[in-house]
Scaffold this active site. Structure first.
Site, PDB file in Angstrom:
ATOM      1  N   GLY A  92       0.839  -1.195   0.000  1.00  0.00           N
ATOM      2  CA  GLY A  92       0.000   0.000   0.000  1.00  0.00           C
ATOM      3  C   GLY A  92       0.869   1.238   0.000  1.00  0.00           C
ATOM      4  N   GLU A 134       1.050   5.444   1.077  1.00  0.00           N
ATOM      5  CA  GLU A 134       0.488   6.548   1.868  1.00  0.00           C
ATOM      6  C   GLU A 134       1.086   7.845   1.352  1.00  0.00           C
ATOM      7  OE1 GLU A 134       1.472   3.879   5.788  1.00  0.00           O
ATOM      8  OE2 GLU A 134       1.626   6.040   6.005  1.00  0.00           O
ATOM      9  N   ASP A 145      -2.830  13.961   9.335  1.00  0.00           N
ATOM     10  CA  ASP A 145      -1.643  13.377   9.964  1.00  0.00           C
ATOM     11  C   ASP A 145      -0.578  14.459  10.081  1.00  0.00           C
ATOM     12  OD1 ASP A 145       0.444  10.467   9.136  1.00  0.00           O
ATOM     13  OD2 ASP A 145       0.246  11.694  10.942  1.00  0.00           O
ATOM     14  N   GLU A 148      -3.709  13.221   4.604  1.00  0.00           N
ATOM     15  CA  GLU A 148      -3.031  12.021   4.146  1.00  0.00           C
ATOM     16  C   GLU A 148      -4.020  11.029   3.555  1.00  0.00           C
ATOM     17  OE1 GLU A 148       0.067  10.489   6.574  1.00  0.00           O
ATOM     18  OE2 GLU A 148      -0.158   8.432   5.876  1.00  0.00           O
ATOM     19  N   HIS A 175       4.883   7.232   2.128  1.00  0.00           N
ATOM     20  CA  HIS A 175       5.321   5.967   2.710  1.00  0.00           C
ATOM     21  C   HIS A 175       4.810   4.783   1.909  1.00  0.00           C
ATOM     22  CE1 HIS A 175       5.413   8.278   6.800  1.00  0.00           C
ATOM     23  NE2 HIS A 175       6.404   8.605   6.010  1.00  0.00           N
ATOM     24  N   ASN A 186       4.026   0.498   2.281  1.00  0.00           N
ATOM     25  CA  ASN A 186       3.832  -0.620   3.196  1.00  0.00           C
ATOM     26  C   ASN A 186       3.885  -1.920   2.417  1.00  0.00           C
ATOM     27  OD1 ASN A 186       3.079   0.714   5.844  1.00  0.00           O
ATOM     28  ND2 ASN A 186       1.655   1.696   4.436  1.00  0.00           N
ATOM     29  N   ARG A 192       4.547  -5.938   8.792  1.00  0.00           N
ATOM     30  CA  ARG A 192       4.279  -4.889   7.803  1.00  0.00           C
ATOM     31  C   ARG A 192       5.506  -3.997   7.790  1.00  0.00           C
ATOM     32  NH1 ARG A 192       1.767   0.552   8.075  1.00  0.00           N
ATOM     33  NH2 ARG A 192       1.623   0.194  10.319  1.00  0.00           N
TER      34      ARG A 192
END
Lengths: 65, 517
Positions: free
Chosen positions: B15, B17, B109, B114, B168, B170, B252
């Site tokens: 994922g 972000e 965030d 975000e 980011h 993940n 993760r």
């Protein structure tokens, strides 16, 4: 949609011959006719924020992750 | 031996972000936390999505590892559509936190809006659902454009005045991989990966105080090799350990080193190469190398546009960033076997093409990688106007490159003009704004929001809590990221006429525990 290599092809009227190796045509981008570069600069000019110095000065962020 | 180990693949639960930069034109004293909350609410309210603290199921979140939103005060007219306000707090605060119909999370965030994409399984799907988030951001900007307090959003990572915020990644990784080994194998890869997918940045140094241009917009902010923190003493490898899944099986990996990428080929290679490297690590096939000083190397690579700087290794030898990446590519290519799946084949081919071209002349990749596209554009301006690197026009171009509005963002102008390659279609991205991936638990999360939002009492990565007609609650645990897919629950979701009905259908399918865990 025009790829940058197609664009470079069209602008190479002034170049005497095509490259002899099989390097991608886009390699010529740094040497191509300036009208191709200028056309994108004109497009960008038309949308750029007006007062660069003020804009940049006011673009302040809080820290994130 | 290669027959005993399954081929390494770029398919992996992942994922993206994005923390967006936020500006409030003409309002230098504006509060970015409040405006970030307005951004989220601007999206949520028209869709009847509730934005409230009780909505995100924080029970599985640990305080150090997740940023909490704040509570918006009731008297603020912008939040009149909030339907779930917690009890009044002593200090006025701002909270916004929504789950979207595509299974993503949109929230505030650290004073930035975000978007956290739903879980996907392929690099191509990352492209689609990450770009869907950019559409969401653009929609928020448009919604607020006609108000007295418009905002603008940027998919970038710094203001060049000392602040940095992240994009980011993940990745689900097997828990049985020793973390120290994982980190050791990742550090040289992450240190040099920026040549493939850096966003580029005008200015060198945290505040851009040294005129020039560099490859990564995040490199100057990193100080450590390994660490838990994400906002200071930033580490190349982040140790956050919140699996949002069965922690005995999965880890993760939370990656903070990357720049936000807009060019789709670069985004594909960013996620795809990392997924492959994680596969190598899981299989015990990652190359063995150790940089003498990774943090310094990170900055050396970023500041060297020729890509020829020799990075010292712990054993006294040296390699360039391209050499290091080539070692990882070679290992991935071997480990992928003779018949890789299409996602893997595509990533390997693009990663290879990038490395070959970067070694020859980086500017060949102006249609593929943001730092190169931006550099070529900036060089055009420098030449035409005889501008120095500290000219404000160049800094403006750097920021406006990432403006989320398609008519203003310079990335979008370049891409629409055919100067940057696109891999997705508008139709795919538009669909992904409202539709979850079918092959992860995001399917159920997005699906209940889409069909039964008023009955969703709480939602998080690994659970949804539905409210029955009688006011009682049922928690549906989604511990496995690969569970609750369309294949598993699609029929029940489609046939259900209400949340209660869905609960009964899921219970019948599971034939067992009341908690449906």
């Amino acid at each position: 949609m025009t790829s940058s290599s197609e664009q470079a092809n069209r602008d190479r009227n002034e170049r005497p011959e095509p490259p002899e190796d099989d390097a991608p045509v886009v390699q010529a981008q740094t040497q191509i006719d300036t009208t191709a570069v200028d056309s994108i600069l004109d497009d960008i000019d038309s949308v750029l924020e007006s007062n660069a110095e003020e804009f940049v000065r006011n673009f302040v962020q809080k820290g994130g992750q | 031996m290669s027959q005993q180990v399954p081929p390494v693949s770029a398919v992996r639960v992942m994922g993206a972000e994005t923390e967006f930069g936020i500006s409030e034109p003409g309002r230098p004293g504006a509060n970015p936390m409040r405006d970030s909350a307005r951004v989220v609410d601007a999206y949520a309210a028209p869709r009847g999505l509730r934005s409230a603290q009780s909505f995100w199921d924080f029970s599985a979140e640990t305080p150090l590892a997740d940023a909490r939103g704040f509570l918006m005060h009731e008297s603020d007219a912008h939040v009149s559509q909030l339907t779930h306000l917690p009890d009044a707090m002593p200090d006025a605060q701002y909270l916004a936190n929504v789950v979207l119909a595509n299974g993503a999370r949109l929230y505030v965030d650290h004073a930035h809006p975000e978007y956290s994409s739903p879980e996907v399984r392929t690099p191509r799907d990352v492209l689609v659902w990450d770009r869907a988030g950019d559409r969401v951001a653009e929609e928020c900007v448009r919604s607020l454009a006609s108000t007295a307090e418009p905002v603008n959003l940027y998919k970038n990572n710094t203001d060049s005045k000392g602040s940095s915020y992240g994009a980011h990644e993940n990745y689900l990784v097997r828990r049985d991989v020793d973390f120290d080994l994982l980190a050791a194998a990742l550090i040289p890869f992450f240190t040099t990966r920026q040549i493939l997918c850096g966003a580029g940045r005008v200015g060198i140094g945290r505040s851009g105080e040294v005129p020039g241009y560099q490859i990564s917009s995040r490199a100057d902010f990193f100080e450590e090799q390994i660490g838990l923190e994400t906002t200071l003493r930033r580490p190349i490898v982040n140790t956050r350990d919140e699996p949002h899944a069965d922690g005995t099986q999965w880890r993760r990996l939370h990656v903070i080193i990357g720049d936000a990428t807009l060019a789709e080929p670069a985004t594909l290679v960013r996620f795809g190469s990392t997924a492959l490297v994680l596969g190598l690590i899981e299989a015990g096939l990652a190359p063995h190398l150790e940089l003498a000083d990774p943090v310094t190397a990170l900055q050396t690579v970023s500041h060297d546009l020729t890509l020829t700087a020799a990075l010292p290794l712990a054993d006294g030898s040296a390699l360039t960033a391209i050499d290091v990446q080539r070692l990882y590519w070679d290992a991935a290519q071997r480990a992928a076997g003779p018949d890789p799946d299409p996602a893997t084949a595509e990533v390997l081919a693009e990663w290879d093409r990038f490395l070959t071209a970067l070694a020859r002349e980086p500017r060949e990749l102006a249609a593929d990688i943001d730092w190169v596209a931006k550099l070529v554009l900036l060089e055009g301006y420098r030449t035409r106007g005889d501008l120095a690197w500290d000219d404000p026009t160049l800094a403006l171009i750097d920021v406006q490159y990432s403006d989320v509005r398609r008519e203003k963002g310079l990335f979008h102008r370049l891409e629409s003009a055919g100067r940057i390659r696109r891999l997705t279609t508008d139709a795919q991205v538009e669909a992904a704004v409202d539709t979850a991936p079918h092959d992860t638990r995001a399917f159920l999360r997005g699906g209940v929001i889409e069909r039964f939002a008023p009955a969703v009492a709480a939602a998080s990565w690994d659970a949804v809590v539905l409210e029955r007609a009688d006011g009682t609650h049922v928690r549906i645990g989604m511990r496995s990221p690969l569970g609750h897919t369309r294949e598993a629950v699609g029929a029940a979701l489609h046939a259900a006429g209400s949340a209660d009905d869905l609960i009964e259908r899921l219970r019948a399918d599971h034939a067992g525990p009341a908690s449906l865990d």
